[in-house]
Design a protein around this motif. Structure first.
Motif, PDB file in Angstrom:
ATOM      1  N   SER A  84       7.939 -18.969  -9.854  1.00  8.06           N
ATOM      2  CA  SER A  84       8.759 -20.072  -9.327  1.00  8.06           C
ATOM      3  C   SER A  84       9.162 -19.774  -7.883  1.00  8.06           C
ATOM      4  O   SER A  84       9.078 -18.641  -7.433  1.00  8.06           O
ATOM      5  N   THR A  85       9.630 -20.791  -7.185  1.00  8.36           N
ATOM      6  CA  THR A  85      10.192 -20.590  -5.843  1.00  8.36           C
ATOM      7  C   THR A  85      11.652 -21.031  -5.867  1.00  8.36           C
ATOM      8  O   THR A  85      11.889 -22.215  -6.008  1.00  8.36           O
ATOM      9  N   PRO A  86      12.647 -20.133  -5.752  1.00  8.14           N
ATOM     10  CA  PRO A  86      12.475 -18.676  -5.674  1.00  8.14           C
ATOM     11  C   PRO A  86      12.102 -18.116  -7.046  1.00  8.14           C
ATOM     12  O   PRO A  86      12.430 -18.712  -8.079  1.00  8.14           O
ATOM     13  N   LYS A 125      24.167 -10.058 -22.295  1.00  3.02           N
ATOM     14  CA  LYS A 125      24.790 -10.543 -21.057  1.00  3.02           C
ATOM     15  C   LYS A 125      24.403 -11.999 -20.806  1.00  3.02           C
ATOM     16  O   LYS A 125      23.332 -12.448 -21.232  1.00  3.02           O
ATOM     17  N   GLU A 126      25.236 -12.699 -20.064  1.00  2.40           N
ATOM     18  CA  GLU A 126      24.899 -14.078 -19.712  1.00  2.40           C
ATOM     19  C   GLU A 126      23.654 -14.060 -18.831  1.00  2.40           C
ATOM     20  O   GLU A 126      23.469 -13.151 -18.019  1.00  2.40           O
ATOM     21  N   LYS A 127      22.797 -15.081 -19.031  1.00  2.00           N
ATOM     22  CA  LYS A 127      21.551 -15.129 -18.279  1.00  2.00           C
ATOM     23  C   LYS A 127      21.780 -15.186 -16.780  1.00  2.00           C
ATOM     24  O   LYS A 127      22.701 -15.858 -16.327  1.00  2.00           O
ATOM     25  N   ARG A 128      20.901 -14.512 -16.014  1.00  6.24           N
ATOM     26  CA  ARG A 128      21.004 -14.534 -14.547  1.00  6.24           C
ATOM     27  C   ARG A 128      20.719 -15.931 -14.011  1.00  6.24           C
ATOM     28  O   ARG A 128      21.294 -16.359 -13.033  1.00  6.24           O
ATOM     29  N   VAL A 129      19.781 -16.609 -14.651  1.00  7.99           N
ATOM     30  CA  VAL A 129      19.412 -17.966 -14.217  1.00  7.99           C
ATOM     31  C   VAL A 129      19.428 -18.848 -15.468  1.00  7.99           C
ATOM     32  O   VAL A 129      18.845 -18.490 -16.489  1.00  7.99           O
ATOM     33  N   LEU A 170      13.077 -25.767 -11.541  1.00  4.99           N
ATOM     34  CA  LEU A 170      12.106 -25.084 -10.678  1.00  4.99           C
ATOM     35  C   LEU A 170      10.659 -25.425 -11.040  1.00  4.99           C
ATOM     36  O   LEU A 170       9.737 -25.091 -10.300  1.00  4.99           O
ATOM     37  N   MET A 171      10.462 -26.098 -12.175  1.00  3.64           N
ATOM     38  CA  MET A 171       9.100 -26.519 -12.544  1.00  3.64           C
ATOM     39  C   MET A 171       8.667 -27.755 -11.752  1.00  3.64           C
ATOM     40  O   MET A 171       7.481 -28.071 -11.698  1.00  3.64           O
TER      41      MET A 171
END
Ligand code: DP6
Length: 349
Positions: free
Chosen positions: A264-266, A201-205, A213-214
């Motif tokens: 990470s945030t989020p 599946k395509e990545k969620r993020v 996010l880093m």
């Protein structure tokens, strides 16, 4: 013959492999500069074959992937070429027809942007080479730099074996702008990578989101310091054939990558339930200290099992067999360390 006449109708094709990061690139600065250095092993079977044909005319991009128009990726390539036109002004005067295909299942979660952008960059460098002939060394350096501007990890796919990318204050060989091939001991010359494809599946993020996010990540400083240590240690381990150290760094880097996602945030998580079960199995096998393998993950749920070719039977009987028993439907891709990109040809029509 004018320059433009020479390039009108020129087409070139390259086949370029994916790579698996041993030390992870995670976090970047503006201009596709990595926040920390990385090391990877170039694969052999997971490849993108790309043909680029150019015609004199207003700038346009017609991109097809495995015979189908791919609007989303086409837009990304258009942005990429537009950005590169400040470096290669001829781009503005040509229309591009680009045909691409992957040797591995579409979106199998393997770093397809690495093979895709390295193949594109090699085609562009071949065209540039018609204008300004480059030495072999300069050709690959330029291709690596152009690949980086498309997708960071792609710059490492230009070289066979192992490649390093990112500056290191203790060694002037390495650059943030392009990757450099690194020497490996013969004990690491027959590494196999069995990719356990847990999800297609395509990545969620996306990786781009993950990198961003880093920037304000609570562990950023510690991570970048750790990456610099892993970088130096892995280069030593690869050069000296220190398999135990190589194996330890590879596992630590794969798991650290995912722990950075979780913190990470989020927060986000790319593991699937099967990923967790298999990691637990692999860690249990490793703790018995009898199985000569390492494993890692990129930004997805899939697991790369890396071991010496001579241990294949042992691995099949004691590790892969157990995974197949747990998850009978799971797809495995058998890859290994590869010899880098291959030139498929060029012509003028
Ligand atoms: C987890 O190279 O895909 O695979 O530069 O935004 O295209 P962009 O990111 P990308 O990131 C790869 C991240 C990684 C680790 C690695 O290959 O080093």
């Amino acid at each position: 013959m004018t320059l433009n006449k020479t390039l009108d109708g020129f087409s070139v094709a390259w086949s370029s492999p994916s790579n698996i990061a041993i030390v992870k690139y995670w976090g970047k600065l503006p201009g596709q500069i990595p926040a920390s250095p990385s090391v990877s092993m170039t694969l052999d079977q997971c490849r993108t074959n790309t043909e680029m044909a150019i015609q004199k005319g207003p700038f346009s991009v017609d991109f097809s992937f495995e015979g189908n128009q791919e609007v989303k990726f086409s837009e990304r390539i258009k942005r990429y070429l537009t950005e590169l036109s400040s470096r290669m002004p001829w781009i503005n005067d040509y229309s591009f027809v680009i045909k691409s295909e992957n040797s591995f299942p579409h979106s199998a979660g393997i770093a397809s942007s690495a093979s895709a952008f390295s193949a594109l960059a090699l085609c562009l460098t071949s065209i540039q080479n018609q204008i300004t002939p480059l030495s072999e060394l300069a050709f690959y350096k330029e291709a690596s730099l152009l690949a980086r501007l498309g997708s960071g990890s792609a710059c490492r796919s230009i070289y066979p074996g192992f490649a390093a990318w990112g500056q290191d204050e203790t060694n002037e060989t390495f650059s943030d702008h392009y990757a450099t091939p690194i020497k490996h001991d013969s004990r690491l010359s027959k590494l196999v990578d069995t990719i356990i494809v847990i999800s297609q599946k395509e990545k969620r993020v996306s990786s781009s989101k993950g990198h961003s996010l880093m920037t304000n990540h609570p562990y950023a400083e510690a991570r970048f310091l750790q990456a610099r240590h892993s970088f130096r240690d892995s280069i030593q381990a690869i050069a000296n054939g220190n398999i135990d150290l190589f194996n330890d760094i590879t596992i630590s880097e794969g798991l650290t990558l995912h722990s950075l996602m979780l913190s990470s945030t989020p927060p986000f998580m790319l593991f699937e339930p099967e990923t967790v079960t298999i990691i637990n199995l692999l860690l249990a096998l490793k703790s018995r200290n009898e199985t000569p393998f390492t494993f890692t993950l990129d930004a997805g749920p899939n697991i790369h099992l890396i071991y010496d070719e001579s241990d294949s039977s042992y691995m099949n009987e004691n590790v892969i067999f157990k995974i197949k028993n747990l998850f009978p439907g799971i797809l495995f891709i058998n890859d290994k360390m590869g010899g880098g990109p291959t030139f498929l040809g060029e012509r003028l029509t």
